[in-house]
Write a protein that holds these residues in place. Structure first.
Motif, PDB file in Angstrom:
ATOM      1  N   TYR A   1       5.011   7.517  23.671  1.00  0.00           N
ATOM      2  CA  TYR A   1       5.293   6.765  22.564  1.00  0.00           C
ATOM      3  C   TYR A   1       6.477   5.923  22.762  1.00  0.00           C
ATOM      4  O   TYR A   1       6.742   4.856  22.330  1.00  0.00           O
ATOM      5  N   LEU A   2       7.560   6.242  23.647  1.00  0.00           N
ATOM      6  CA  LEU A   2       8.756   5.446  23.862  1.00  0.00           C
ATOM      7  C   LEU A   2       8.413   4.289  24.329  1.00  0.00           C
ATOM      8  O   LEU A   2       8.970   3.067  24.437  1.00  0.00           O
ATOM      9  N   GLN A   3       7.484   4.212  25.363  1.00  0.00           N
ATOM     10  CA  GLN A   3       6.512   3.066  26.021  1.00  0.00           C
ATOM     11  C   GLN A   3       5.680   2.407  25.165  1.00  0.00           C
ATOM     12  O   GLN A   3       5.485   0.848  25.348  1.00  0.00           O
ATOM     13  N   ASP A   4       5.350   2.841  23.986  1.00  0.00           N
ATOM     14  CA  ASP A   4       4.673   2.132  23.078  1.00  0.00           C
ATOM     15  C   ASP A   4       5.160   1.077  21.979  1.00  0.00           C
ATOM     16  O   ASP A   4       6.062   1.544  21.126  1.00  0.00           O
TER      17      ASP A   4
ATOM     18  N   SER B   1      25.559  10.423  21.115  1.00  0.00           N
ATOM     19  CA  SER B   1      25.133  11.180  22.348  1.00  0.00           C
ATOM     20  C   SER B   1      24.204  12.074  21.874  1.00  0.00           C
ATOM     21  O   SER B   1      23.520  12.775  22.616  1.00  0.00           O
ATOM     22  N   ASN B   2      24.368  12.847  20.505  1.00  0.00           N
ATOM     23  CA  ASN B   2      23.549  13.799  20.065  1.00  0.00           C
ATOM     24  C   ASN B   2      22.165  13.189  19.990  1.00  0.00           C
ATOM     25  O   ASN B   2      21.130  13.984  20.513  1.00  0.00           O
ATOM     26  N   CYS B   3      21.814  12.350  19.444  1.00  0.00           N
ATOM     27  CA  CYS B   3      20.537  11.689  19.323  1.00  0.00           C
ATOM     28  C   CYS B   3      19.808  11.574  20.864  1.00  0.00           C
ATOM     29  O   CYS B   3      18.477  11.944  20.838  1.00  0.00           O
ATOM     30  N   ARG B   4      20.605  10.874  21.641  1.00  0.00           N
ATOM     31  CA  ARG B   4      20.113  10.862  23.149  1.00  0.00           C
ATOM     32  C   ARG B   4      19.773  12.071  23.831  1.00  0.00           C
ATOM     33  O   ARG B   4      18.830  12.177  24.699  1.00  0.00           O
TER      34      ARG B   4
ATOM     35  N   ASP C   1      15.807  16.251  25.221  1.00  0.00           N
ATOM     36  CA  ASP C   1      15.228  17.502  25.086  1.00  0.00           C
ATOM     37  C   ASP C   1      13.738  17.437  24.698  1.00  0.00           C
ATOM     38  O   ASP C   1      12.772  18.239  25.085  1.00  0.00           O
ATOM     39  N   CYS C   2      13.341  16.670  23.709  1.00  0.00           N
ATOM     40  CA  CYS C   2      12.004  16.449  23.197  1.00  0.00           C
ATOM     41  C   CYS C   2      11.070  16.042  24.591  1.00  0.00           C
ATOM     42  O   CYS C   2      10.104  16.665  24.592  1.00  0.00           O
ATOM     43  N   LEU C   3      11.744  15.054  25.249  1.00  0.00           N
ATOM     44  CA  LEU C   3      10.828  14.543  26.196  1.00  0.00           C
ATOM     45  C   LEU C   3      10.722  15.696  27.422  1.00  0.00           C
ATOM     46  O   LEU C   3       9.846  15.795  28.213  1.00  0.00           O
ATOM     47  N   GLU C   4      11.658  16.620  27.732  1.00  0.00           N
ATOM     48  CA  GLU C   4      11.713  17.678  28.655  1.00  0.00           C
ATOM     49  C   GLU C   4      10.929  18.642  28.244  1.00  0.00           C
ATOM     50  O   GLU C   4       9.671  19.251  28.910  1.00  0.00           O
ATOM     51  N   ASP C   5      10.771  18.972  26.857  1.00  0.00           N
ATOM     52  CA  ASP C   5       9.872  20.094  26.262  1.00  0.00           C
ATOM     53  C   ASP C   5       8.342  19.559  25.933  1.00  0.00           C
ATOM     54  O   ASP C   5       7.539  20.280  26.209  1.00  0.00           O
ATOM     55  N   THR C   6       8.150  18.189  25.875  1.00  0.00           N
ATOM     56  CA  THR C   6       6.740  17.943  25.579  1.00  0.00           C
ATOM     57  C   THR C   6       6.821  16.417  26.497  1.00  0.00           C
ATOM     58  O   THR C   6       6.905  15.453  25.736  1.00  0.00           O
TER      59      THR C   6
ATOM     60  N   GLU D   1       5.836  16.969  16.323  1.00  0.00           N
ATOM     61  CA  GLU D   1       6.582  16.600  17.588  1.00  0.00           C
ATOM     62  C   GLU D   1       6.988  15.010  17.809  1.00  0.00           C
ATOM     63  O   GLU D   1       7.981  14.627  18.231  1.00  0.00           O
ATOM     64  N   GLN D   2       5.855  14.093  17.494  1.00  0.00           N
ATOM     65  CA  GLN D   2       5.900  12.776  17.602  1.00  0.00           C
ATOM     66  C   GLN D   2       7.090  12.135  16.556  1.00  0.00           C
ATOM     67  O   GLN D   2       7.966  11.338  16.762  1.00  0.00           O
ATOM     68  N   LYS D   3       6.887  12.886  15.512  1.00  0.00           N
ATOM     69  CA  LYS D   3       7.852  12.468  14.232  1.00  0.00           C
ATOM     70  C   LYS D   3       9.345  12.581  14.514  1.00  0.00           C
ATOM     71  O   LYS D   3      10.287  12.102  14.218  1.00  0.00           O
ATOM     72  N   GLU D   4       9.539  13.816  15.246  1.00  0.00           N
ATOM     73  CA  GLU D   4      10.907  14.158  15.494  1.00  0.00           C
ATOM     74  C   GLU D   4      11.564  13.251  16.547  1.00  0.00           C
ATOM     75  O   GLU D   4      12.391  12.945  16.228  1.00  0.00           O
TER      76      GLU D   4
END
Length: 146
Positions: free
Chosen positions: A99-102, A80-83, A88-93, A46-49
């Motif tokens: 990690y984004l704050q690190d 757009s797709n990456c954002r 989606d990643c943040l909503e799911d997990t 999940e983190q690597k994705e």
């Protein structure tokens, strides 16, 4: 078939067997060592994705910033797709937000984005700032660098 042999020989069958044992509450029959390994691997995946999407997003932001005249609809689509995928990643997990704050974690993906942007643009990697000048809010903002 032993648990270890099942795990090593037929991963799908092993997962099905482990799921069935969990459903039935047969705790002593579970392959705990390999289950722990696989659960930890799921978290890393999940983190690597998230990191992969961030890297591509940063690369395209750099390309847009350093070669604005070469910007294409394809670049915009990738931004757009990456954002969207990051959202989606943040909503799911939601715990991935840390990690984004690190800054160390983000720096790893920024360095990779600089490397990739240099390859794609033929701009020297040294041209890009050593530290990411974008803050996370800008990176994720669909209206940033539009």
């Amino acid at each position: 078939m032993s648990q270890e042999t099942g795990y090593e020989q037929d991963f799908l069958l092993w997962t099905e067997q482990q799921a069935e044992l969990l459903k039935k509450g047969h705790w002593t029959e579970l392959d705990i060592e390999n289950l722990v390994e696989e659960i930890e691997a799921l978290g890393r995946s999940e983190q690597k994705e998230l990191g992969s999407y961030l890297q591509v997003l940063l690369m395209h932001l750099l390309k847009c910033q350093y070669q604005p005249k070469r910007r294409t609809k394809s670049w915009d689509s990738t931004l757009s797709n990456c954002r969207n995928q990051i959202q989606d990643c943040l909503e799911d997990t939601p715990s991935l937000q840390r990690y984004l704050q690190d800054s160390v974690w983000r720096k790893k993906y920024y360095r990779r984005a600089c490397r990739d942007a240099a390859k794609e643009t033929q701009i020297s990697a040294e041209t890009f700032p050593a530290e990411c000048l974008f803050i996370i809010e800008q990176i994720l903002d669909p209206s940033f660098l539009v």
